[in-house]
Design an enzyme around this catalytic site. Structure first.
Site, PDB file in Angstrom:
ATOM      1  N   CYS A   1      16.445 -22.191 -36.443  1.00  0.00           N
ATOM      2  CA  CYS A   1      15.831 -23.599 -36.522  1.00  0.00           C
ATOM      3  C   CYS A   1      16.204 -24.245 -38.052  1.00  0.00           C
ATOM      4  CB  CYS A   1      14.221 -23.324 -36.705  1.00  0.00           C
ATOM      5  SG  CYS A   1      13.839 -22.270 -38.208  1.00  0.00           S
TER       6      CYS A   1
ATOM      7  N   LYS B   1      25.921  24.820 -31.467  1.00  0.00           N
ATOM      8  CA  LYS B   1      25.273  24.753 -32.713  1.00  0.00           C
ATOM      9  C   LYS B   1      24.369  23.393 -32.113  1.00  0.00           C
ATOM     10  CE  LYS B   1      26.313  23.604 -37.676  1.00  0.00           C
ATOM     11  NZ  LYS B   1      25.105  22.981 -37.738  1.00  0.00           N
TER      12      LYS B   1
ATOM     13  N   ASP C   1      21.825  20.620 -32.475  1.00  0.00           N
ATOM     14  CA  ASP C   1      21.340  19.653 -33.664  1.00  0.00           C
ATOM     15  C   ASP C   1      20.069  19.270 -33.813  1.00  0.00           C
ATOM     16  OD1 ASP C   1      22.391  18.114 -35.621  1.00  0.00           O
ATOM     17  OD2 ASP C   1      23.186  16.542 -34.701  1.00  0.00           O
TER      18      ASP C   1
ATOM     19  N   ARG D   1      13.173  25.615 -42.927  1.00  0.00           N
ATOM     20  CA  ARG D   1      14.307  26.095 -44.011  1.00  0.00           C
ATOM     21  C   ARG D   1      14.007  25.866 -45.358  1.00  0.00           C
ATOM     22  NH1 ARG D   1      20.563  25.199 -43.303  1.00  0.00           N
ATOM     23  NH2 ARG D   1      20.548  23.728 -44.896  1.00  0.00           N
TER      24      ARG D   1
ATOM     25  N   LYS E   1      32.723  22.153 -35.726  1.00  0.00           N
ATOM     26  CA  LYS E   1      31.929  20.950 -35.824  1.00  0.00           C
ATOM     27  C   LYS E   1      32.781  19.848 -34.596  1.00  0.00           C
ATOM     28  CE  LYS E   1      28.742  20.452 -39.390  1.00  0.00           C
ATOM     29  NZ  LYS E   1      28.234  19.222 -39.742  1.00  0.00           N
TER      30      LYS E   1
ATOM     31  N   CYS F   1      18.247 -20.378 -41.327  1.00  0.00           N
ATOM     32  CA  CYS F   1      17.992 -19.919 -40.012  1.00  0.00           C
ATOM     33  C   CYS F   1      18.795 -20.191 -38.886  1.00  0.00           C
ATOM     34  CB  CYS F   1      16.477 -19.911 -39.583  1.00  0.00           C
ATOM     35  SG  CYS F   1      16.131 -19.373 -37.955  1.00  0.00           S
TER      36      CYS F   1
ATOM     37  N   GLU G   1      28.600  30.428 -29.526  1.00  0.00           N
ATOM     38  CA  GLU G   1      27.349  29.745 -28.997  1.00  0.00           C
ATOM     39  C   GLU G   1      27.228  28.273 -29.346  1.00  0.00           C
ATOM     40  OE1 GLU G   1      24.035  31.498 -31.914  1.00  0.00           O
ATOM     41  OE2 GLU G   1      25.396  33.162 -31.233  1.00  0.00           O
TER      42      GLU G   1
ATOM     43  N   GLU H   1      32.043  13.049 -43.042  1.00  0.00           N
ATOM     44  CA  GLU H   1      32.222  12.459 -44.532  1.00  0.00           C
ATOM     45  C   GLU H   1      31.725  13.234 -45.500  1.00  0.00           C
ATOM     46  OE1 GLU H   1      30.831   8.604 -42.978  1.00  0.00           O
ATOM     47  OE2 GLU H   1      32.452   7.694 -43.964  1.00  0.00           O
ATOM     48  N   PHE H   2      30.164  13.653 -45.178  1.00  0.00           N
ATOM     49  CA  PHE H   2      29.401  14.281 -46.018  1.00  0.00           C
ATOM     50  C   PHE H   2      30.080  15.730 -46.313  1.00  0.00           C
ATOM     51  CE2 PHE H   2      25.664  15.419 -48.425  1.00  0.00           C
ATOM     52  CZ  PHE H   2      25.760  16.986 -48.403  1.00  0.00           C
TER      53      PHE H   2
ATOM     54  N   SER I   1      23.010  28.601 -44.837  1.00  0.00           N
ATOM     55  CA  SER I   1      23.946  27.742 -43.739  1.00  0.00           C
ATOM     56  C   SER I   1      25.012  28.580 -43.515  1.00  0.00           C
ATOM     57  CB  SER I   1      23.936  26.169 -44.602  1.00  0.00           C
ATOM     58  OG  SER I   1      25.032  26.475 -45.794  1.00  0.00           O
TER      59      SER I   1
ATOM     60  N   ASP J   1      28.212  13.371 -40.934  1.00  0.00           N
ATOM     61  CA  ASP J   1      28.270  14.785 -41.274  1.00  0.00           C
ATOM     62  C   ASP J   1      29.920  14.794 -41.856  1.00  0.00           C
ATOM     63  OD1 ASP J   1      26.227  16.454 -38.874  1.00  0.00           O
ATOM     64  OD2 ASP J   1      25.627  14.968 -40.320  1.00  0.00           O
TER      65      ASP J   1
ATOM     66  N   TYR K   1      18.642  31.879 -32.148  1.00  0.00           N
ATOM     67  CA  TYR K   1      19.760  32.588 -32.220  1.00  0.00           C
ATOM     68  C   TYR K   1      20.235  33.566 -33.305  1.00  0.00           C
ATOM     69  CZ  TYR K   1      19.708  28.333 -35.612  1.00  0.00           C
ATOM     70  OH  TYR K   1      19.419  27.577 -36.226  1.00  0.00           O
TER      71      TYR K   1
ATOM     72  N   CYS L   1      13.129 -15.829 -42.139  1.00  0.00           N
ATOM     73  CA  CYS L   1      13.142 -17.322 -42.012  1.00  0.00           C
ATOM     74  C   CYS L   1      11.643 -17.767 -42.253  1.00  0.00           C
ATOM     75  CB  CYS L   1      13.360 -17.816 -40.457  1.00  0.00           C
ATOM     76  SG  CYS L   1      12.992 -19.488 -40.036  1.00  0.00           S
TER      77      CYS L   1
ATOM     78  N   CYS M   1       9.637 -21.890 -35.509  1.00  0.00           N
ATOM     79  CA  CYS M   1      10.973 -21.140 -35.112  1.00  0.00           C
ATOM     80  C   CYS M   1      10.881 -20.643 -34.057  1.00  0.00           C
ATOM     81  CB  CYS M   1      11.381 -20.192 -36.459  1.00  0.00           C
ATOM     82  SG  CYS M   1      12.881 -19.421 -36.136  1.00  0.00           S
TER      83      CYS M   1
HETATM   84  S1  IVH Z   1      23.307  30.993 -37.431  1.00  0.00           S
HETATM   85  C1  IVH Z   1      23.137  32.990 -41.541  1.00  0.00           C
HETATM   86  N1  IVH Z   1      23.371  29.804 -35.142  1.00  0.00           N
HETATM   87  O1  IVH Z   1      23.082  25.233 -38.298  1.00  0.00           O
HETATM   88  C2  IVH Z   1      23.407  32.026 -40.278  1.00  0.00           C
HETATM   89  N2  IVH Z   1      22.889  28.310 -36.844  1.00  0.00           N
HETATM   90  O2  IVH Z   1      24.715  24.797 -40.748  1.00  0.00           O
HETATM   91  C3  IVH Z   1      22.019  31.539 -39.810  1.00  0.00           C
HETATM   92  N3  IVH Z   1      22.430  26.072 -36.226  1.00  0.00           N
HETATM   93  O3  IVH Z   1      20.662  26.238 -40.805  1.00  0.00           O
HETATM   94  C4  IVH Z   1      22.528  30.171 -38.793  1.00  0.00           C
HETATM   95  N4  IVH Z   1      22.840  26.299 -33.978  1.00  0.00           N
HETATM   96  O4  IVH Z   1      19.856  25.241 -38.519  1.00  0.00           O
HETATM   97  C5  IVH Z   1      23.225  29.594 -36.425  1.00  0.00           C
HETATM   98  N5  IVH Z   1      23.633  28.840 -32.792  1.00  0.00           N
HETATM   99  C6  IVH Z   1      23.436  28.680 -34.173  1.00  0.00           C
HETATM  100  C7  IVH Z   1      23.146  27.337 -34.671  1.00  0.00           C
HETATM  101  C8  IVH Z   1      22.711  27.341 -35.851  1.00  0.00           C
HETATM  102  C9  IVH Z   1      22.231  25.261 -34.994  1.00  0.00           C
HETATM  103  C10 IVH Z   1      21.891  25.208 -37.412  1.00  0.00           C
HETATM  104  C11 IVH Z   1      20.921  26.252 -38.271  1.00  0.00           C
HETATM  105  C12 IVH Z   1      21.685  26.497 -39.583  1.00  0.00           C
HETATM  106  C13 IVH Z   1      22.596  25.479 -39.727  1.00  0.00           C
HETATM  107  C14 IVH Z   1      23.933  25.919 -40.601  1.00  0.00           C
END
Ligand code: IVH
Length: 675
Positions: free
Chosen positions: A412, A118, A120, A139, A315, A409, A116, A34-35, A81, A32, A228, A427, A433
């Site tokens: 073998c 995040k 995954d 989404r 993150k 191989c 809160e 690197e992305f 996001s 993530d 959330y 192989c 083998c």
């Molecule tokens: S709030 C408008 N709260 O992270 C904002 N997102 O990178 C709505 N995610 O698409 C998102 N935990 O899939 C929010 N406590 C949290 C979260 C959370 C994981 C995810 C969610 C979102 C992505 C955004």
């Protein structure tokens, strides 16, 4: 300028490729972090040089998880996001920006923030009307997503009908569908056993599961969900925290980690605490989210095109270590595929010692450009499987040679062949083998196959090396004395194994077929073939044309089956299995034969079954004159229920007084018992 343009195009191409790997293939190609770095570089260029911008640049959309096979639904409120960062300082700067924009000069302490987890997993939007779940949508591309309501309904922690309360008549709640670590480990252990590719992390497993076409399998996977974000025209409170507490009252799972924070130092402490504490949570998290609590302040701050200004994600850094390569080993699996494995100087990473990491195949090994004695970067981010992400080229010893993929191989000595169109080397000496032979022995005794108690992986190698079992039919010639004479086995183990072997003679034919290790003939296909062909004698005589006429058998599989049975030693093995009393056909009279026992009955199937697949039950119902239906109504005669029957269905059946039969009761009914 020309260079910048080239770089921009290169970045877009890379990001698009990674997006596909992540969202479509569920197989992320980079971390993530690197992305995010690539995205950020592209955003920076586009911001500084608007003339290079492109409406179709990947910066102008959130990644897409849309797949065929589900209805698409437009989100009433787009699903955006979060902007994210890996630095505490940037979180503090974000807080300062919020303060400034809200005209509060007195410092961040004046704008309360909710901290809160995040989660995954994969995000989900649920719509409730009059306290009832009406729709669950992924989404997707942020504008529209897939309708996965049927699958979501199988998640036990999601309320389908709310208890009476003060919920708005219509509202949307967003959250994350996650696969708890415990379930993730269980599923991967099962996949490892079946030599199926493992899920890299719970996020991919959750996303993949949610997109399955069969809700019964989804139900068996143990998904969970945390919420959330509450959206409605009229919300219970004017602040986010209280809204979430209200949602918790209504029955939604809201993380206990959610905390109201009143100062920058409280935010920093929250980050420091969860950076380690998160390891104690039952589900994967990849960071924290901070949100301005007051909804009016949120409104004032507003959104950019992609994310709210009132929230930021922090993150967690992926843990990374640098360690010297000892050597690369090349390991041969049951199907003869040769996998390069980096054997490392042991190094501590996220609490476990890492000694080995797969390099997957020649292409991946080459792209890492590993040389003898290199120092390698090993990472464990959201992934629990350690991954080699790069080489410290600066520290390479002068004259070090690049590691070459083997041409023969390692077990073998046979020259390897490349599978056309694939990155794998194989192989070809299937039957000579040793690791391939031992792999087939292990497969044969496995739980989903002959399920021979007492023989595991180690014992297979031992029996082979002692010359006692050279092929799968040899298991049936074993004598207790031979087993007892082996170093690691006592009298009791020997007895247990003998019993296990005896019991395996009643394993049904479909599992015997799977146990034979015919390439491409997996568990589900074996069941289908067994049902259509009914016995090995017939299967062995089928031509490629006759084979491809079977359900789910294509030319590649047909060829593999023909080739397997054309090999004389395989035919000899089958003769010996038959002579030993192993089931090589389905019994004559199956409760699948036609009758009119269910004439006039409408039957609903729900849940997961142990004895037959859902498809088989459907077929049985039809063959016996019944009608299969998807939803329960007054017309339903009874529900055929397996494990994990959806609570909504259960409730409906109860309220309409519809009978519920388990599979044993149903099978007994077909046999004509209990009438
Ligand atoms: S709030 C408008 N709260 O992270 C904002 N997102 O990178 C709505 N995610 O698409 C998102 N935990 O899939 C929010 N406590 C949290 C979260 C959370 C994981 C995810 C969610 C979102 C992505 C955004």
């Amino acid at each position: 300028m020309e260079n910048l343009k080239k770089r921009t195009e290169e970045l877009r191409r890379q990001i698009n490729d990674h997006n596909k790997a992540y969202y479509v293939d569920n197989n992320p190609s980079i971390s993530d972090r690197e992305f995010d770095a690539l995205m950020r570089e592209l955003e920076d260029i586009e911001n500084a040089h608007p003339e290079l911008d492109d409406p179709l640049s990947p910066t102008h959309r959130v990644g897409s998880d849309l797949t065929k096979g589900f209805d698409q639904v437009v989100h009433v409120r787009p699903m955006l996001s979060l902007s994210n960062t890996y630095s505490i300082e940037e979180v503090d700067e974000w807080a300062a920006r919020c303060n400034e924009a809200l005209g509060r000069k007195g410092g961040f302490d004046s704008v309360p923030v909710v901290g809160e987890m995040k989660f995954d997993g994969t995000s989900i939007s649920l719509t409730y009307k009059n306290g009832r779940l009406v729709r669950a949508v992924t989404r997707g591309d942020g504008e529209k997503g897939d309708d996965v309501t049927e699958n979501v309904k199988t998640i036990r922690s999601i309320p389908l009908v709310l208890a009476p309360g003060s919920w708005p008549e219509s509202f949307e709640i967003r959250g994350e569908i996650v696969l708890p670590w415990k379930e993730f480990d269980r599923i991967n252990a099962e996949r490892a056993f079946n030599e199926e590719p493992l899920f890299a992390n719970p996020r991919n497993a959750a996303a993949g599961t949610l997109k399955m076409q069969n809700p019964a399998i989804v139900a068996s996977r143990g998904l969970d969900a945390y919420f959330y974000y509450l959206l409605a025209d009229e919300l219970p409170s004017e602040n986010h925290y209280d809204n979430m507490m209200a949602a918790k009252e209504w029955g939604f799972k809201v993380s206990g980690a959610m905390t109201l924070l009143h100062s920058v130092s409280a935010v920093d402490d929250f980050i420091k605490m969860w950076d380690t504490e998160r390891r104690t949570l039952p589900v994967a998290t990849d960071g924290l989210v901070f949100k301005v609590n007051d909804l009016r302040q949120q409104l004032n701050l507003g959104f950019t095109a992609k994310s709210p200004r009132w929230a930021i994600a922090y993150k967690f850094p992926a843990e990374r270590a640098l360690t010297p390569l000892r050597f690369v080993s090349f390991e041969v699996g049951r199907m003869g595929i040769v996998t390069p494995v980096a054997n490392l100087e042991p190094v501590l990473l996220s609490g476990t010692i890492v000694k080995r990491a797969s390099l997957h195949n020649e292409d991946i090994m080459r792209s890492l450009d590993i040389h003898d004695g290199d120092n390698l970067y090993v990472e464990k981010g959201g992934e629990i499987i350690p991954k080699i992400t790069g080489v410290d080229e600066g520290a390479r010893k002068p004259g070090a040679k690049p590691i070459e993929f083997v041409t023969h191989c390692p077990a073998c000595g046979t020259a390897l062949t490349r599978i056309p169109g694939e990155a794998a080397w194989q192989c070809p000496d299937k039957y000579g083998c040793p690791p391939q032979i031992i792999g087939r022995l292990e497969h044969f005794v496995g739980r989903h196959m002959m399920d021979i108690d007492g023989i595991g992986e180690e014992n297979c190698a031992m029996l082979y090396n002692a010359g006692l079992v050279k092929d799968i039919a040899d298991f049936y010639n074993l004598k207790p004395e031979q087993l007892e004479s082996l170093d690691r086995l006592g009298k009791r183990s020997a007895e247990r194994i003998m019993k296990g072997i005896e019991a395996s003679k009643s394993v049904p034919f479909d599992r015997v077929l799977y146990a034979l290790s015919i390439p491409f003939v997996g568990e589900t296909l074996s069941r289908k073939i067994a049902r259509q062909v009914r016995g090995l004698d017939r299967l062995m005589e089928l031509t490629p044309e006759q084979l491809t006429a079977l359900e789910d058998v294509g030319p590649k599989i047909a060829e593999s089956i023909v080739e397997f049975f054309a090999y004389e030693p395989n035919r000899a093995i089958i003769e010996r299995l038959k002579a030993a009393g192993v089931q090589t056909s389905l019994p004559e009279e199956e409760p699948g034969e036609t009758s009119d026992r269910l004439a006039g009955k409408t039957i609903v199937i729900s849940g997961v079954f142990a004895k037959h697949s859902r498809e088989e039950y459907k077929e049985m119902i039809e063959k016996n004159g019944g009608k299969n239906s998807g939803s329960i109504s007054k017309k339903t005669s009874f529900v055929l229920a397996g494990d994990n029957m959806g609570p909504a269905k259960l409730e409906k059946a109860k309220s309409l007084g519809v009978a519920i039969l388990n599979e044993d009761e149903f099978l007994a009914m077909l046999e004509g018992e209990g009438e």
